[in-house]
Scaffold this motif. Structure first.
Motif, PDB file in Angstrom:
ATOM      1  N   PRO A 111       0.817  -1.218   0.000  1.00  0.00           N
ATOM      2  CA  PRO A 111       0.000   0.000   0.000  1.00  0.00           C
ATOM      3  C   PRO A 111       0.849   1.265   0.000  1.00  0.00           C
ATOM      4  O   PRO A 111       2.049   1.223   0.280  1.00  0.00           O
ATOM      5  N   ILE A 112       0.210   2.391  -0.343  1.00  0.00           N
ATOM      6  CA  ILE A 112       0.866   3.689  -0.267  1.00  0.00           C
ATOM      7  C   ILE A 112       0.948   4.113   1.198  1.00  0.00           C
ATOM      8  O   ILE A 112      -0.044   4.050   1.932  1.00  0.00           O
ATOM      9  N   LEU A 113       2.131   4.519   1.633  1.00  0.00           N
ATOM     10  CA  LEU A 113       2.337   4.875   3.038  1.00  0.00           C
ATOM     11  C   LEU A 113       2.328   6.386   3.227  1.00  0.00           C
ATOM     12  O   LEU A 113       2.962   7.123   2.465  1.00  0.00           O
ATOM     13  N   PHE A 114       1.580   6.842   4.232  1.00  0.00           N
ATOM     14  CA  PHE A 114       1.635   8.248   4.626  1.00  0.00           C
ATOM     15  C   PHE A 114       2.577   8.368   5.838  1.00  0.00           C
ATOM     16  O   PHE A 114       3.479   7.570   5.995  1.00  0.00           O
ATOM     17  N   GLY A 115       2.390   9.370   6.669  1.00  0.00           N
ATOM     18  CA  GLY A 115       3.293   9.590   7.780  1.00  0.00           C
ATOM     19  C   GLY A 115       4.613  10.203   7.341  1.00  0.00           C
ATOM     20  O   GLY A 115       5.671   9.943   7.923  1.00  0.00           O
ATOM     21  N   GLN A 116       4.571  11.012   6.264  1.00  0.00           N
ATOM     22  CA  GLN A 116       5.754  11.708   5.739  1.00  0.00           C
ATOM     23  C   GLN A 116       6.847  10.746   5.307  1.00  0.00           C
ATOM     24  O   GLN A 116       8.038  11.093   5.321  1.00  0.00           O
ATOM     25  N   ARG A 117       6.458   9.543   4.891  1.00  0.00           N
ATOM     26  CA  ARG A 117       7.416   8.575   4.382  1.00  0.00           C
ATOM     27  C   ARG A 117       7.706   8.861   2.917  1.00  0.00           C
ATOM     28  O   ARG A 117       6.812   9.178   2.145  1.00  0.00           O
ATOM     29  N   GLU A 118       8.961   8.760   2.536  1.00  0.00           N
ATOM     30  CA  GLU A 118       9.342   8.948   1.125  1.00  0.00           C
ATOM     31  C   GLU A 118       9.715   7.602   0.526  1.00  0.00           C
ATOM     32  O   GLU A 118      10.404   6.795   1.148  1.00  0.00           O
TER      33      GLU A 118
END
Length: 308
Positions: A23-30
């Motif tokens: 999945p696409i990860l949020f939490g300012q992950r690059e």
């Protein structure tokens, strides 16, 4: 007639990146991906470019903002042989923008609609509408003002002896409203949904049965089904065509290239079965490069891929 085809609808830059692991990860992950490109997007714009590549004389009616993105779109269309003199430059709203995340043979699209909701039937010059052989519209659910007036535009075009086609594309709201669509289908010669759209519009899990339901509302229904190929349904008879085996990169715009192939084939006098095969070839060949326009087939390649 000066033009073979008038395309009405959406045009915007696409930022295509991927393949993206899910999945696409949020939490300012690059996250890093191997590919990224700034490309011409919008279902209508990609279809117009595909048709021009196939040798049709193409004009475009739609709306962009008075900004760098709008200049990019107008230049990209013109460079591919599409006449943009009827395109409106909106000084008050920005050009639409889309980010496309690719993952295998799937993709997710995130769109800021900008000036698209302001696009209306009044944006289409009457003289242009009455002087073409075929009128195609795309992205029905992204432009509600245009959708409300599209049946009238198609009726006027048909009165001038033109044929008509519609690719509904996705409905971001998930409502799939038929109140405006059904009157339009009665003025549509070729209805061009993909398999998922046909299923959503009818609530039927069978692609062929969904196509039959839609065909009974008036048009010849032409359904794109990815690697499974495509089919037509005229209300009684189903025809099928396979997809081509190609060196696949991504499927962005493949359905729009398919639309261009089908319309070009019909305008060149090919019957339903032959037109379907040519369209399936055009859709398949467009997947050989990233984005919607880089690998679109010319007429010789499309026809040769079917007869080979």
């Amino acid at each position: 007639m000066k033009y073979d085809l008038l395309v009405i609808g959406d045009a915007n830059p696409d930022v295509v990146v991927g393949p993206v692991e899910q999945p696409i990860l949020f939490g300012q992950r690059e996250r890093l991906v191997p590919n990224g490109a700034l490309l011409l997007g919008g279902s209508a714009a990609i279809m117009a470019c595909g048709a021009a590549r196939l040798g049709l004389r193409v004009a475009f009616a739609g709306r962009v903002g008075d900004d760098a993105a709008g200049n990019f779109v107008r230049t990209a269309l013109a460079d591919r042989g599409v006449d943009v003199s009827a395109m409106i430059v909106d000084p008050s709203l920005p050009t639409a923008l889309t980010t496309v995340l690719t993952s295998g043979d799937d993709r997710a699209m995130i769109t800021s609609p900008g000036c698209l909701p302001a696009t209306s039937a009044d944006d289409v010059p009457t003289a242009l509408l009455r002087s073409v052989r075929h009128v195609h519209a795309s992205s029905f659910y992204l432009m509600p003002e245009l959708a409300a007036g599209l049946a009238g535009l198609f009726k006027e075009a048909k009165a001038a002896k033109a044929t008509t086609s519609l690719d509904p594309n996705d409905d971001p709201s998930g409502r799939w409203d038929r109140i405006v669509l059904d009157p339009l289908l009665r003025q549509t010669d070729y209805f061009l949904p993909n398999a998922s759209e046909a299923q959503q519009l009818t609530g039927h899990p069978s692609v062929a049965e969904a196509a039959g339901i839609l065909a009974r509302r008036g048009p010849l229904v032409v359904v794109k089904d990815g690697a499974a190929g495509a089919l037509t349904h005229d209300g009684t008879k189903v025809r099928k065509a396979p997809a081509l085996q190609v060196d696949y990169v991504d499927a962005v715009g493949a359905g729009d290239s398919f639309d261009a192939g089908f319309v070009a084939a019909r305008l060149n006098g090919f019957n339903g079965a032959r037109a379907l095969a040519i369209a399936a070839a055009c859709g398949s060949l467009s997947t050989r490069a990233a984005g919607g326009t880089a690998a679109q087939a010319d007429w010789e390649l499309a026809l040769g891929s079917v007869t080979a």
